[in-house]
Structures are given as C-alpha cells and as structure tokens.
Design a protein around this motif. Sequence first.
Motif, PDB file in Angstrom:
ATOM      1  N   CYS A 147       0.838  -1.203   0.000  1.00  0.00           N
ATOM      2  CA  CYS A 147       0.000   0.000   0.000  1.00  0.00           C
ATOM      3  C   CYS A 147       0.874   1.255   0.000  1.00  0.00           C
ATOM      4  CB  CYS A 147      -0.895   0.021   1.233  1.00  0.00           C
ATOM      5  SG  CYS A 147      -2.071  -1.350   1.331  1.00  0.00           S
ATOM      6  N   PHE A 149       0.755   5.261   1.067  1.00  0.00           N
ATOM      7  CA  PHE A 149       0.023   6.198   1.918  1.00  0.00           C
ATOM      8  C   PHE A 149       0.637   7.595   1.810  1.00  0.00           C
ATOM      9  CE2 PHE A 149      -0.593   2.357   4.922  1.00  0.00           C
ATOM     10  CZ  PHE A 149      -1.672   1.903   4.173  1.00  0.00           C
ATOM     11  N   SER A 151      -0.052  11.211   3.756  1.00  0.00           N
ATOM     12  CA  SER A 151      -0.815  11.792   4.859  1.00  0.00           C
ATOM     13  C   SER A 151      -0.653  13.311   4.901  1.00  0.00           C
ATOM     14  CB  SER A 151      -0.384  11.165   6.192  1.00  0.00           C
ATOM     15  OG  SER A 151       1.002  11.354   6.419  1.00  0.00           O
ATOM     16  N   HIS A 162      -4.437   6.291  10.859  1.00  0.00           N
ATOM     17  CA  HIS A 162      -5.606   5.726  10.176  1.00  0.00           C
ATOM     18  C   HIS A 162      -5.214   4.876   8.974  1.00  0.00           C
ATOM     19  CE1 HIS A 162      -8.977   8.629  11.726  1.00  0.00           C
ATOM     20  NE2 HIS A 162      -8.359   7.971  12.685  1.00  0.00           N
ATOM     21  N   LYS A 163      -4.028   5.098   8.470  1.00  0.00           N
ATOM     22  CA  LYS A 163      -3.532   4.306   7.339  1.00  0.00           C
ATOM     23  C   LYS A 163      -2.649   3.151   7.833  1.00  0.00           C
ATOM     24  CE  LYS A 163      -3.471   8.637   4.707  1.00  0.00           C
ATOM     25  NZ  LYS A 163      -4.758   8.487   4.051  1.00  0.00           N
ATOM     26  N   ALA A 167      -3.270  -1.267   8.047  1.00  0.00           N
ATOM     27  CA  ALA A 167      -2.355  -2.027   7.195  1.00  0.00           C
ATOM     28  C   ALA A 167      -1.653  -3.115   8.002  1.00  0.00           C
ATOM     29  CB  ALA A 167      -1.329  -1.092   6.553  1.00  0.00           C
ATOM     30  N   PHE A 174       3.610  -1.417   3.599  1.00  0.00           N
ATOM     31  CA  PHE A 174       3.266  -0.075   3.142  1.00  0.00           C
ATOM     32  C   PHE A 174       4.491   0.809   3.044  1.00  0.00           C
ATOM     33  CE2 PHE A 174       3.102   0.312   7.766  1.00  0.00           C
ATOM     34  CZ  PHE A 174       3.709   1.529   7.996  1.00  0.00           C
ATOM     35  N   LEU A 176       4.955   5.056   3.334  1.00  0.00           N
ATOM     36  CA  LEU A 176       4.228   6.259   3.751  1.00  0.00           C
ATOM     37  C   LEU A 176       5.050   7.493   3.442  1.00  0.00           C
ATOM     38  CD1 LEU A 176       2.003   7.838   5.433  1.00  0.00           C
ATOM     39  CD2 LEU A 176       3.506   7.481   7.404  1.00  0.00           C
ATOM     40  N   SER A 226      -3.770   5.417  -0.667  1.00  0.00           N
ATOM     41  CA  SER A 226      -4.638   6.152   0.255  1.00  0.00           C
ATOM     42  C   SER A 226      -4.056   7.547   0.436  1.00  0.00           C
ATOM     43  CB  SER A 226      -4.722   5.432   1.603  1.00  0.00           C
ATOM     44  OG  SER A 226      -5.448   6.216   2.539  1.00  0.00           O
ATOM     45  N   THR A 228      -4.866  11.607   1.788  1.00  0.00           N
ATOM     46  CA  THR A 228      -5.679  12.585   2.503  1.00  0.00           C
ATOM     47  C   THR A 228      -5.125  13.967   2.208  1.00  0.00           C
ATOM     48  OG1 THR A 228      -6.077  10.984   4.279  1.00  0.00           O
ATOM     49  CG2 THR A 228      -6.606  13.281   4.727  1.00  0.00           C
ATOM     50  N   GLU A 249      -9.544  10.905   0.934  1.00  0.00           N
ATOM     51  CA  GLU A 249     -10.232  11.679   1.971  1.00  0.00           C
ATOM     52  C   GLU A 249      -9.882  13.137   1.714  1.00  0.00           C
ATOM     53  OE1 GLU A 249     -10.608  12.157   6.835  1.00  0.00           O
ATOM     54  OE2 GLU A 249      -9.236  10.678   5.983  1.00  0.00           O
TER      55      GLU A 249
END
Length: 415
Positions: A147, A149, A151, A162-163, A167, A174, A176, A226, A228, A249
């Motif tokens: 994944c 991410f 943020s 939240h991510k 996971a 992931f 990030l 994901s 945000t 989001e």
Amino acid sequence: MLKEKYPFYLANKPEMPNTDLEVVDKYTGKIATRVAVADEQTIDRAIEAAHKSVEALRAMPSYKRQEVLYHLVDRFTERFEELAMALCIEAGKPINDSRGEVTRLIETFKIAAEESVRMTGEYLPLDRSPRGKGYVSTWKRVPIGPCSFISPFNFPLNLAAHKIAPAVAAGCPFVLKPASLNPVGALIIGEALSETDLPEGAFSILPCNRDGARLFVEDPRLKLLSFTGSPAVGWSLKAKAGKKKVVLELGGNAACIVDEDADLDDAISRIVFGAFYQSGQSCIGVQRIMIHERIYDEFKSKLVAATRALKMGDPKKEEVFIGPMISEKEAARLENWINSALKKGADLLCGGKREGAMLEATLLENVPDNEDICKKEAFGPVAVLSEFKDFNQALKQVNDSDFGLQTGIFTRDIY
C-alpha cells in the motif's frame, strides 16, 4: 523538545543519508529539527522491499500482528508527552489539542489491535436452486498487497495512524509519505515499528519532495493508494494511479444550521469549537453558519463575544486555543480572502488581523455567495454568518456547495 535530527525508515530500518529537510517551529518560525529526505531511488527500493515482504506478512499469524499493534499502543503511551510536544512544535497545534490527538493515535492502534484477530469470512450454501444442490461457497478476506500512503499536515499523527494501523492489522506492507511540513510524528511511529519483529520491508516512512513522490502514485507494484488532502491534488493523483485501488479523503466546507428553537448556548460553544479548533485547519471545520432570522441578532452577539474570548498565542501554553496556521503563506492566502470579501461589501464582526502565521479568529457577515470564503475550503480560522427564514431554503443553501463532507443542524424539532 525535538531531537537535533531524525532519520527516515527504509525497509524497517533508520537511515540518515542527509539532513536536508528543515522542520520549523510553526510559532517562532525558527528551525526546530532536521529530517532525512528520500530521493526517487530510495523510494523505489522501499517499494521493492514492500513487494518482497508480501508473502512473509501474509504468513504472519494474526496474534503476532496484534502483538505488534499492542507494542505500539504501549510505546505511544510511554512517549505521550514527547509525541504531544513534537506535534505542538512542528504543527503549531495548541498543547491541549496535541494531547488530544495523541490520545486518538493510541485509540486508533487499540482498535486495530482488536480487529487484527477478527479477519473473518463466510460459508454460503448454494442449494437455493436444484442445480446448486450439494454445492457450497466460502470466502475470506486476504491482504490486498503493498500500500502507498500519503498523509496530510493537519492531523499528522492520527491520519497517518488511520492508514498504518489497519495495514498492520490486515498484513499489508506499506510505504508512507508524511507531510513535509511536519514529518516528525510519523517518524516516531516508524521508530516504534522498527522495534517489532515485522518482516523486513513491511514498512518504510519516507519524507520526500513532491517532485520525487511520483512512485507513490504511479508504481504498479503498489496495489492501493490512500491519500488525505485537497480535492485538486487527490483527483489528480487518482487519474495517475493506474489500476490500483484508490482511497481519497478530501476537503470540506461545512455548514451549520441554527434553527429558531435551538439551545443557543450549546450551539455557540460547539460552533466556536468546530470553527476555530486548531485554527480551523480541519476538513470538517465549520465555515458557514446559517441562523434563523428570529434569533440572528442574539446569536450573533453571543457568538462574537465567545470568539473574541478565545486565547491566541504560543501553542505551548496551556491556556492557548488559537495557535499559528501551518505557514505564513497559508495565513496570507486566507487574509486575502477576508479582504476580498470586505471589499465586496461583507462586514467584519471580529478578528481579521494577521501577524506572520498567526491569524485571528474571524467572523464575517453579508458576504457575497460567490466569494472564495463562501465557495472554497478556507482551512483556517474564519466563519461566515447568514440568516434564513425558511428551513428548506437553508438546506438548499447548505447543499449549494462543491463539498459534501459534513454539516450540522441545531434544533429541538427532529420532525
């Protein structure tokens, strides 16, 4: 206080190839710490490591993933004040609100730990027709894979959590990218993760320049993105993400209706918090306030008084409610929106003054509907008042927006 410098985390391990990212104290404007920045080659290595860790993570039993998550809960609890002060410094979030976000961080990982052992499936008989006699079907949830991410700056701990927490619970590796304006909290999460026995490559936390972040979005080895942040950036990233699943989001322009039968004191206390909490830098921050004409003057008077009473200043002080915005650039943008509305006939009820990144809690009325402060996401300490006569018309006014994230109604009549 913050350490002098922080590494990034590549395939579970800290690395400090440079200290190129300066993180400033958002209140003083002075450099608070320096952080290692990942280049595109490093990001590529992180994605490859995540890709290679897929099978090892899938083989990790759920109770082991739960142990990892509970370790994080324990470490964040032990480092509670350190995390809160880091957030206060690098994000400019008042210390009491910072402590609230650390509490949410811990709760998020607790929930993930509980859910990590509840990855269930279903047994389905198929004999609902003669041709299905003797057949059954089963399904179960499996990790989606690596994944990506990205943020945001406004909740740099909890929205990273939240991510990350789901996971880990699901067994997904992931990478990030934390917000470059305040990456320290995410790196402390990385430090705690590095203390666990997650398989090598299970996580990487990599501050990087926006220009170097292409692989977070476009690399086909990543199976979910994901993000945000703002709508413009989010939809742009989705268009570049290829076949991977995308979770967005995005922003908001929240409206509140205060009907004639509302408890005014309750509505005022909640709207003041909703509009000016962490200087309005929340996607669900109250930006438009529609008030019934019969209570408009009384409500306005009380709301202005409550807003003026908010303490503004150094976010490290316990009594402060309004701290700096994330940058002087953002504060200047919003000041320009306020001034534009005033030039078009709006009235300033309170606030409106800016010094550096500090912008006073501001209330306006009689703002033309086509002004940016009404139509766009302010993402700062400004709210606009208007009055209505008919409730259905107020609902139409609420819905006359490109955003649909949140709204509120204060009334005693649910019919």
